[in-house]
Design a protein around this motif. Sequence first.
Motif, PDB file in Angstrom:
ATOM      1  N   ARG A  58      44.732  37.663  39.313  1.00 27.53           N
ATOM      2  CA  ARG A  58      43.288  37.794  39.512  1.00 27.53           C
ATOM      3  C   ARG A  58      42.653  36.448  39.815  1.00 27.53           C
ATOM      4  O   ARG A  58      41.678  36.374  40.562  1.00 27.53           O
ATOM      5  CB  ARG A  58      42.627  38.428  38.276  1.00 27.53           C
ATOM      6  CG  ARG A  58      43.168  39.823  37.988  1.00 27.53           C
ATOM      7  CD  ARG A  58      42.463  40.471  36.803  1.00 27.53           C
ATOM      8  NE  ARG A  58      43.137  41.700  36.424  1.00 27.53           N
ATOM      9  CZ  ARG A  58      42.939  42.875  37.015  1.00 27.53           C
ATOM     10  NH1 ARG A  58      42.075  42.966  38.000  1.00 27.53           N
ATOM     11  NH2 ARG A  58      43.590  43.953  36.604  1.00 27.53           N
ATOM     12  N   ARG A  59      43.213  35.381  39.218  1.00 32.28           N
ATOM     13  CA  ARG A  59      42.694  34.040  39.481  1.00 32.28           C
ATOM     14  C   ARG A  59      43.324  33.415  40.713  1.00 32.28           C
ATOM     15  O   ARG A  59      42.693  32.603  41.391  1.00 32.28           O
ATOM     16  CB  ARG A  59      42.912  33.144  38.259  1.00 32.28           C
ATOM     17  CG  ARG A  59      42.175  33.595  37.012  1.00 32.28           C
ATOM     18  CD  ARG A  59      42.209  32.514  35.937  1.00 32.28           C
ATOM     19  NE  ARG A  59      43.568  32.175  35.549  1.00 32.28           N
ATOM     20  CZ  ARG A  59      44.245  32.804  34.574  1.00 32.28           C
ATOM     21  NH1 ARG A  59      43.679  33.808  33.923  1.00 32.28           N
ATOM     22  NH2 ARG A  59      45.471  32.430  34.258  1.00 32.28           N
ATOM     23  N   ARG A  60      44.580  33.772  41.008  1.00 32.98           N
ATOM     24  CA  ARG A  60      45.304  33.211  42.153  1.00 32.98           C
ATOM     25  C   ARG A  60      45.883  34.356  42.990  1.00 32.98           C
ATOM     26  O   ARG A  60      47.109  34.545  43.040  1.00 32.98           O
ATOM     27  CB  ARG A  60      46.433  32.289  41.670  1.00 32.98           C
ATOM     28  CG  ARG A  60      45.968  31.087  40.869  1.00 32.98           C
ATOM     29  CD  ARG A  60      45.275  30.056  41.765  1.00 32.98           C
ATOM     30  NE  ARG A  60      44.974  28.836  41.032  1.00 32.98           N
ATOM     31  CZ  ARG A  60      43.871  28.629  40.362  1.00 32.98           C
ATOM     32  NH1 ARG A  60      42.939  29.596  40.318  1.00 32.98           N
ATOM     33  NH2 ARG A  60      43.656  27.499  39.722  1.00 32.98           N
ATOM     34  N   PRO A  61      45.033  35.138  43.649  1.00 30.75           N
ATOM     35  CA  PRO A  61      45.565  36.306  44.390  1.00 30.75           C
ATOM     36  C   PRO A  61      46.482  35.909  45.541  1.00 30.75           C
ATOM     37  O   PRO A  61      47.489  36.581  45.796  1.00 30.75           O
ATOM     38  CB  PRO A  61      44.303  37.022  44.879  1.00 30.75           C
ATOM     39  CG  PRO A  61      43.234  35.970  44.876  1.00 30.75           C
ATOM     40  CD  PRO A  61      43.566  35.046  43.752  1.00 30.75           C
ATOM     41  N   VAL A  62      46.150  34.815  46.249  1.00 30.90           N
ATOM     42  CA  VAL A  62      46.979  34.405  47.383  1.00 30.90           C
ATOM     43  C   VAL A  62      48.343  33.928  46.898  1.00 30.90           C
ATOM     44  O   VAL A  62      49.399  34.357  47.383  1.00 30.90           O
ATOM     45  CB  VAL A  62      46.268  33.310  48.195  1.00 30.90           C
ATOM     46  CG1 VAL A  62      47.197  32.768  49.275  1.00 30.90           C
ATOM     47  CG2 VAL A  62      44.990  33.848  48.817  1.00 30.90           C
ATOM     48  N   GLY A  63      48.326  33.022  45.923  1.00 30.75           N
ATOM     49  CA  GLY A  63      49.589  32.479  45.433  1.00 30.75           C
ATOM     50  C   GLY A  63      50.478  33.548  44.834  1.00 30.75           C
ATOM     51  O   GLY A  63      51.704  33.558  45.079  1.00 30.75           O
ATOM     52  N   SER A  64      49.928  34.458  44.049  1.00 36.83           N
ATOM     53  CA  SER A  64      50.750  35.503  43.437  1.00 36.83           C
ATOM     54  C   SER A  64      51.313  36.443  44.491  1.00 36.83           C
ATOM     55  O   SER A  64      52.478  36.868  44.398  1.00 36.83           O
ATOM     56  CB  SER A  64      49.917  36.280  42.408  1.00 36.83           C
ATOM     57  OG  SER A  64      48.799  36.897  43.032  1.00 36.83           O
ATOM     58  N   ALA A  65      50.502  36.789  45.514  1.00 35.49           N
ATOM     59  CA  ALA A  65      50.996  37.676  46.574  1.00 35.49           C
ATOM     60  C   ALA A  65      52.142  37.039  47.343  1.00 35.49           C
ATOM     61  O   ALA A  65      53.177  37.686  47.595  1.00 35.49           O
ATOM     62  CB  ALA A  65      49.842  38.035  47.509  1.00 35.49           C
ATOM     63  N   ILE A 108      45.562  41.597  47.697  1.00 36.59           N
ATOM     64  CA  ILE A 108      45.012  41.037  48.944  1.00 36.59           C
ATOM     65  C   ILE A 108      43.881  41.888  49.505  1.00 36.59           C
ATOM     66  O   ILE A 108      43.132  41.430  50.364  1.00 36.59           O
ATOM     67  CB  ILE A 108      46.118  40.859  50.005  1.00 36.59           C
ATOM     68  CG1 ILE A 108      46.708  42.204  50.411  1.00 36.59           C
ATOM     69  CG2 ILE A 108      47.189  39.918  49.505  1.00 36.59           C
ATOM     70  CD1 ILE A 108      47.752  42.105  51.505  1.00 36.59           C
ATOM     71  N   THR A 109      43.738  43.133  49.051  1.00 38.29           N
ATOM     72  CA  THR A 109      42.642  43.977  49.562  1.00 38.29           C
ATOM     73  C   THR A 109      41.441  44.017  48.629  1.00 38.29           C
ATOM     74  O   THR A 109      40.327  44.301  49.071  1.00 38.29           O
ATOM     75  CB  THR A 109      43.134  45.418  49.792  1.00 38.29           C
ATOM     76  OG1 THR A 109      43.689  45.937  48.573  1.00 38.29           O
ATOM     77  CG2 THR A 109      44.165  45.467  50.889  1.00 38.29           C
ATOM     78  N   GLU A 110      41.639  43.742  47.351  1.00 33.47           N
ATOM     79  CA  GLU A 110      40.548  43.871  46.384  1.00 33.47           C
ATOM     80  C   GLU A 110      40.077  42.540  45.810  1.00 33.47           C
ATOM     81  O   GLU A 110      39.097  42.518  45.078  1.00 33.47           O
ATOM     82  CB  GLU A 110      40.987  44.778  45.222  1.00 33.47           C
ATOM     83  CG  GLU A 110      41.449  46.165  45.647  1.00 33.47           C
ATOM     84  CD  GLU A 110      40.317  46.988  46.222  1.00 33.47           C
ATOM     85  OE1 GLU A 110      39.154  46.720  45.888  1.00 33.47           O
ATOM     86  OE2 GLU A 110      40.595  47.900  47.025  1.00 33.47           O
ATOM     87  N   ARG A 111      40.755  41.442  46.108  1.00 35.49           N
ATOM     88  CA  ARG A 111      40.424  40.167  45.461  1.00 35.49           C
ATOM     89  C   ARG A 111      39.771  39.175  46.410  1.00 35.49           C
ATOM     90  O   ARG A 111      39.673  37.994  46.092  1.00 35.49           O
ATOM     91  CB  ARG A 111      41.684  39.513  44.866  1.00 35.49           C
ATOM     92  CG  ARG A 111      42.463  40.404  43.929  1.00 35.49           C
ATOM     93  CD  ARG A 111      41.679  40.760  42.703  1.00 35.49           C
ATOM     94  NE  ARG A 111      42.300  41.854  41.979  1.00 35.49           N
ATOM     95  CZ  ARG A 111      41.708  42.515  40.994  1.00 35.49           C
ATOM     96  NH1 ARG A 111      40.483  42.199  40.629  1.00 35.49           N
ATOM     97  NH2 ARG A 111      42.327  43.505  40.386  1.00 35.49           N
ATOM     98  N   GLY A 112      39.338  39.628  47.563  1.00 33.73           N
ATOM     99  CA  GLY A 112      38.659  38.722  48.477  1.00 33.73           C
ATOM    100  C   GLY A 112      39.565  37.672  49.086  1.00 33.73           C
ATOM    101  O   GLY A 112      39.153  36.513  49.251  1.00 33.73           O
TER     102      GLY A 112
END
Length: 393
Positions: A58-65, A108-112
């Motif tokens: 939730r804090r790092r959506p790009v990195g986690s994805a 990636i679709t819900e976290r901006g």
Amino acid sequence: MERRDRLVDSVLLTALVAASALIAVVTAGFNGPRPGFPYAVVVIVLQLTATSVVVVRRRRPVGSAVAIVASALVQTLVLLAAPDGIADLVVSANAWTPLALSVVVESITERGVPRRWSVRVWVMIGVLAVLSVRPWDPSAGHILNGLLHSAVAPLFALYLSARRRRLELLRERADRAEREQWWRAEQARAGERARLATELHDLVAHRVTLMTLQAGALSLNAPDTSTRAAAEELRSNGALALDELRELVGVLRRAGRPVAAPLDEAPAPPLAELVDEAGRAGQRVEFVEAGESSGLSRVTGRTAYQVVREALTNARKHAFGATVRVDADYRTDRVRIVVRNGAGRPAPGANGSGIGLVGLRERVESVGGTLEAGPDPDGGFRVETVMPARVGP
């Protein structure tokens, strides 16, 4: 919301760890490790490492994805490097990848996530799908198994995300339609209120004006002093009724909105005169005044006058014979008026619907004040209002 998010992340973490454990159970078996167990250990380590990023998605959506998809790609390459038969065994037991890819799509679709990173993640998922179906060694089993593990889950998650956004959009449209309907209803009520105010003025003002003129003529032509005095009082009350009618019509047309005081509005009589008038009518009234009423605007003064008059009238009707106390506290920025009456019996033939207090509250609120009315702790009834000292120019 944070508590719910923590619960969802805990469930996802548990599901992904359980999916990783599935490979260990299947490849180890109950009679010792099966062939290909070292490859399964590498896959399990990669899965557990990537699973840990769920707690920060939730804090790092790009990195986690990126971490999850990259881990799935590396796992696929490890399995492709394994001997024939061993990779199929591990892949068949691998429920981690579709679950993890669903988490990626949701992130990636819900976290901006910025569009450029979203595109990159989808490109990585596409590469994963191509590697999973093994186009260099096509077979029905490889294609079906590869699509189930790489493409179906992300596409289904994308569908759910789009459906959720559509439902939110429909909910927003329904809320907006409800607000617009309420606004149209308010407009209709305001229009009807203005129409009723006009009819009230046209029907009543003419008759009261005739009565006032006739009373004035009688006061000039009456043969004795008492008749002239009564006619003059009738004329004065008629003129006051016309003023109050115009104010009431103005309140109806304004629909409770604050207004500025008209420059030609006549000031209200002092509250002392109203109290004296009630005393002459046989009502026992105590009047306590603090401060100077000269600082009140005309609108505030007339509203305070109406509050006290309505309270005295209600006390006369519903607490006949009880003593009434009127406290008026004038300050530089506000005025506070409290009217208390003791317990008493209703006057003969007295009845009431409470509409007077409802209209009075609307009038007080139209000038930016508040009005409270209800039983007094010491018995009887209490009316209290606080209004700004000056309203309008």
